[in-house]
Write a protein that holds these residues in place. Structure first.
Motif, PDB file in Angstrom:
ATOM      1  N   ARG A 104       0.864  -1.180   0.000  1.00  0.00           N
ATOM      2  CA  ARG A 104       0.000   0.000   0.000  1.00  0.00           C
ATOM      3  C   ARG A 104       0.906   1.239   0.000  1.00  0.00           C
ATOM      4  O   ARG A 104       1.368   1.693   1.048  1.00  0.00           O
ATOM      5  CB  ARG A 104      -0.938   0.009   1.210  1.00  0.00           C
ATOM      6  CG  ARG A 104      -1.978  -1.075   1.202  1.00  0.00           C
ATOM      7  CD  ARG A 104      -3.113  -0.783   2.194  1.00  0.00           C
ATOM      8  NE  ARG A 104      -2.628  -0.441   3.526  1.00  0.00           N
ATOM      9  CZ  ARG A 104      -2.273  -1.313   4.462  1.00  0.00           C
ATOM     10  NH1 ARG A 104      -2.334  -2.618   4.205  1.00  0.00           N
ATOM     11  NH2 ARG A 104      -1.869  -0.900   5.653  1.00  0.00           N
ATOM     12  N   ILE A 105       1.173   1.715  -1.204  1.00  0.00           N
ATOM     13  CA  ILE A 105       2.114   2.827  -1.365  1.00  0.00           C
ATOM     14  C   ILE A 105       1.363   4.031  -1.917  1.00  0.00           C
ATOM     15  O   ILE A 105       0.805   3.978  -3.021  1.00  0.00           O
ATOM     16  CB  ILE A 105       3.271   2.455  -2.314  1.00  0.00           C
ATOM     17  CG1 ILE A 105       3.997   1.201  -1.792  1.00  0.00           C
ATOM     18  CG2 ILE A 105       4.240   3.624  -2.458  1.00  0.00           C
ATOM     19  CD1 ILE A 105       5.052   0.672  -2.748  1.00  0.00           C
ATOM     20  N   GLY A 106       1.329   5.098  -1.149  1.00  0.00           N
ATOM     21  CA  GLY A 106       0.716   6.325  -1.638  1.00  0.00           C
ATOM     22  C   GLY A 106       1.675   7.081  -2.535  1.00  0.00           C
ATOM     23  O   GLY A 106       2.888   7.105  -2.305  1.00  0.00           O
ATOM     24  N   ILE A 107       1.158   7.696  -3.580  1.00  0.00           N
ATOM     25  CA  ILE A 107       1.961   8.527  -4.471  1.00  0.00           C
ATOM     26  C   ILE A 107       1.289   9.893  -4.573  1.00  0.00           C
ATOM     27  O   ILE A 107       0.097   9.992  -4.871  1.00  0.00           O
ATOM     28  CB  ILE A 107       2.163   7.883  -5.860  1.00  0.00           C
ATOM     29  CG1 ILE A 107       2.855   8.875  -6.810  1.00  0.00           C
ATOM     30  CG2 ILE A 107       0.877   7.359  -6.440  1.00  0.00           C
ATOM     31  CD1 ILE A 107       3.250   8.267  -8.146  1.00  0.00           C
ATOM     32  N   GLY A 114      -4.820  -1.987  -7.795  1.00  0.00           N
ATOM     33  CA  GLY A 114      -5.467  -0.932  -7.036  1.00  0.00           C
ATOM     34  C   GLY A 114      -4.539   0.134  -6.474  1.00  0.00           C
ATOM     35  O   GLY A 114      -4.934   0.865  -5.560  1.00  0.00           O
ATOM     36  N   TRP A 115      -3.336   0.254  -7.017  1.00  0.00           N
ATOM     37  CA  TRP A 115      -2.411   1.262  -6.481  1.00  0.00           C
ATOM     38  C   TRP A 115      -2.938   2.677  -6.696  1.00  0.00           C
ATOM     39  O   TRP A 115      -2.625   3.589  -5.928  1.00  0.00           O
ATOM     40  CB  TRP A 115      -1.018   1.105  -7.105  1.00  0.00           C
ATOM     41  CG  TRP A 115      -0.943   1.366  -8.583  1.00  0.00           C
ATOM     42  CD1 TRP A 115      -1.039   0.434  -9.572  1.00  0.00           C
ATOM     43  CD2 TRP A 115      -0.750   2.624  -9.225  1.00  0.00           C
ATOM     44  NE1 TRP A 115      -0.928   1.036 -10.816  1.00  0.00           N
ATOM     45  CE2 TRP A 115      -0.744   2.387 -10.618  1.00  0.00           C
ATOM     46  CE3 TRP A 115      -0.591   3.925  -8.779  1.00  0.00           C
ATOM     47  CZ2 TRP A 115      -0.590   3.409 -11.560  1.00  0.00           C
ATOM     48  CZ3 TRP A 115      -0.428   4.937  -9.706  1.00  0.00           C
ATOM     49  CH2 TRP A 115      -0.427   4.680 -11.074  1.00  0.00           C
ATOM     50  N   ARG A 116      -3.778   2.855  -7.719  1.00  0.00           N
ATOM     51  CA  ARG A 116      -4.311   4.200  -7.979  1.00  0.00           C
ATOM     52  C   ARG A 116      -5.271   4.666  -6.873  1.00  0.00           C
ATOM     53  O   ARG A 116      -5.582   5.859  -6.802  1.00  0.00           O
ATOM     54  CB  ARG A 116      -5.020   4.236  -9.339  1.00  0.00           C
ATOM     55  CG  ARG A 116      -4.050   4.208 -10.516  1.00  0.00           C
ATOM     56  CD  ARG A 116      -4.739   4.414 -11.849  1.00  0.00           C
ATOM     57  NE  ARG A 116      -3.767   4.472 -12.924  1.00  0.00           N
ATOM     58  CZ  ARG A 116      -3.125   5.568 -13.317  1.00  0.00           C
ATOM     59  NH1 ARG A 116      -3.400   6.724 -12.710  1.00  0.00           N
ATOM     60  NH2 ARG A 116      -2.249   5.545 -14.298  1.00  0.00           N
ATOM     61  N   ASP A 117      -5.715   3.774  -6.017  1.00  0.00           N
ATOM     62  CA  ASP A 117      -6.553   4.185  -4.887  1.00  0.00           C
ATOM     63  C   ASP A 117      -5.787   5.086  -3.927  1.00  0.00           C
ATOM     64  O   ASP A 117      -6.396   5.809  -3.126  1.00  0.00           O
ATOM     65  CB  ASP A 117      -7.054   2.951  -4.126  1.00  0.00           C
ATOM     66  CG  ASP A 117      -8.019   2.115  -4.963  1.00  0.00           C
ATOM     67  OD1 ASP A 117      -8.571   2.649  -5.948  1.00  0.00           O
ATOM     68  OD2 ASP A 117      -8.211   0.924  -4.630  1.00  0.00           O
TER      69      ASP A 117
END
Length: 331
Positions: free
Chosen positions: A183-186, A214-217
């Motif tokens: 779960r990596i925020g960008i 789902g990384w774009r979440d």
């Protein structure tokens, strides 16, 4: 406001002819040392300054010793370091750098570009915020050299010095993935900027290769300044589940992230694109590069064009490197 003093007034005060006063202030020969000192003292007393640009235009027809730099945001240390590398090389060749900030406003960039070209600058170095640059094609045909830095020209053939944005962002994501994060925020810059787009694409490539769906979440953009970045990171950290790591796509966003992490009290891994002031002291892992080297490369390309190089447009891509510090150290 009073009018500027004239050269004739300087000549009258110092007791010489206008021609002699001009020679004395210009540093030309055939003027006695005592006379030069007298003229300079008169100029200082009156507050007179030579209009060197006008003088050079009269002599050279259409050229000056000035080179323009259009930067995106002078509040960003990246641009001051780039300007430093550029200015040093130009100075050694008798050229002077003048800098203007567009504040990432395309309309203002267009106006500043026109203004500098009207002043017959020898060339322009541009960190552009515009979507296309076809309007400069006529100037290129007339021989005005352009070097684009950080962001490439669009619809215009011109030299460019860029970063490996995609590769650097991919390495940042891979580094966090290697540390076990999923779960990596960008948090990214203005969505219309090519640098932002390239960095997001590099990040996405690594995440998708690792099978992270789902990384774009956990992706937010248009966080252009420190305050917006702080709010964006606080919003990510408030989610359930919250990201265990963050990737920030430039140094000002990284600063906002540090503030948000301090205020939230969360211990979240962090890696940023660009070195930042006190990054080593704060222990922030970064994807680093050398803005001064970008400026030096831009100067070399511009000087080559001014020396008559009419070869194909050149594109220089500078490497990035990972500097691992405590914000991504294994637990």
């Amino acid at each position: 406001m009073g009018s500027r003093p004239s050269l004739a007034q300087v000549a009258a005060l110092s007791g010489v002819s206008v021609k002699t006063a001009s020679r004395a202030l210009s540093g030309e020969g055939y003027v006695a040392v005592e006379t030069k000192a007298r003229v300079q003292n008169a100029a200082d007393e009156l507050g007179y300054r030579l209009n060197r640009t006008a003088r050079e235009l009269r002599r050279g027809g259409n050229t000056s010793t000035l080179v323009g730099l259009l930067s995106g945001d002078l509040a960003n240390p990246f641009y001051s370091r780039l300007a430093s590398g550029l200015e040093r090389d130009l100075r050694m060749h008798g050229l002077q750098l003048i800098t203007a900030s567009t504040d990432e406003n395309p309309e203002w960039e267009r106006r500043l570009t026109d203004s500098l070209l009207e002043r017959r600058v020898r060339g322009l170095v541009v960190a552009s915020t515009m979507a296309e640059h076809g309007h400069l094609a006529a100037e290129r045909r007339h021989g005005s050299p352009f070097v684009f830095v950080d962001r490439p020209p669009v619809d215009l053939t011109a030299d460019a010095v860029l970063l490996d944005n995609r590769g650097g962002a991919k390495r940042a994501a891979e580094h966090l993935l290697e540390r076990g994060h999923r779960r990596i925020g960008i948090v990214g810059d203005l969505s219309r900027l090519s640098t932002h787009q390239d960095r997001v694409e590099g990040f996405a490539e690594a995440m998708e290769a690792a099978g992270v769906a789902g990384w774009r979440d956990y992706f937010l953009e248009d966080a252009h300044d420190v305050d917006k970045a702080e709010r964006a990171v606080l919003a990510l950290l408030a989610r359930h589940p919250a990201p265990t790591a963050l990737f920030t796509t430039n140094n000002r966003i990284t600063t906002g992230a540090l503030r948000a992490m301090r205020n939230s009290g969360r211990d979240t891994a962090l890696i940023g694109f660009d070195e930042l002031d006190l990054g080593d002291v704060l222990g922030v892992s970064v994807i680093a590069h050398d803005p001064e080297e970008m400026g030096r490369h831009a100067a070399r390309l511009l000087l080559a064009r001014l020396d008559g190089d009419d070869g194909p447009a050149r594109r220089v891509v500078l490497p990035t490197r990972l500097i691992e510090r405590s914000t991504t150290a294994p637990s």
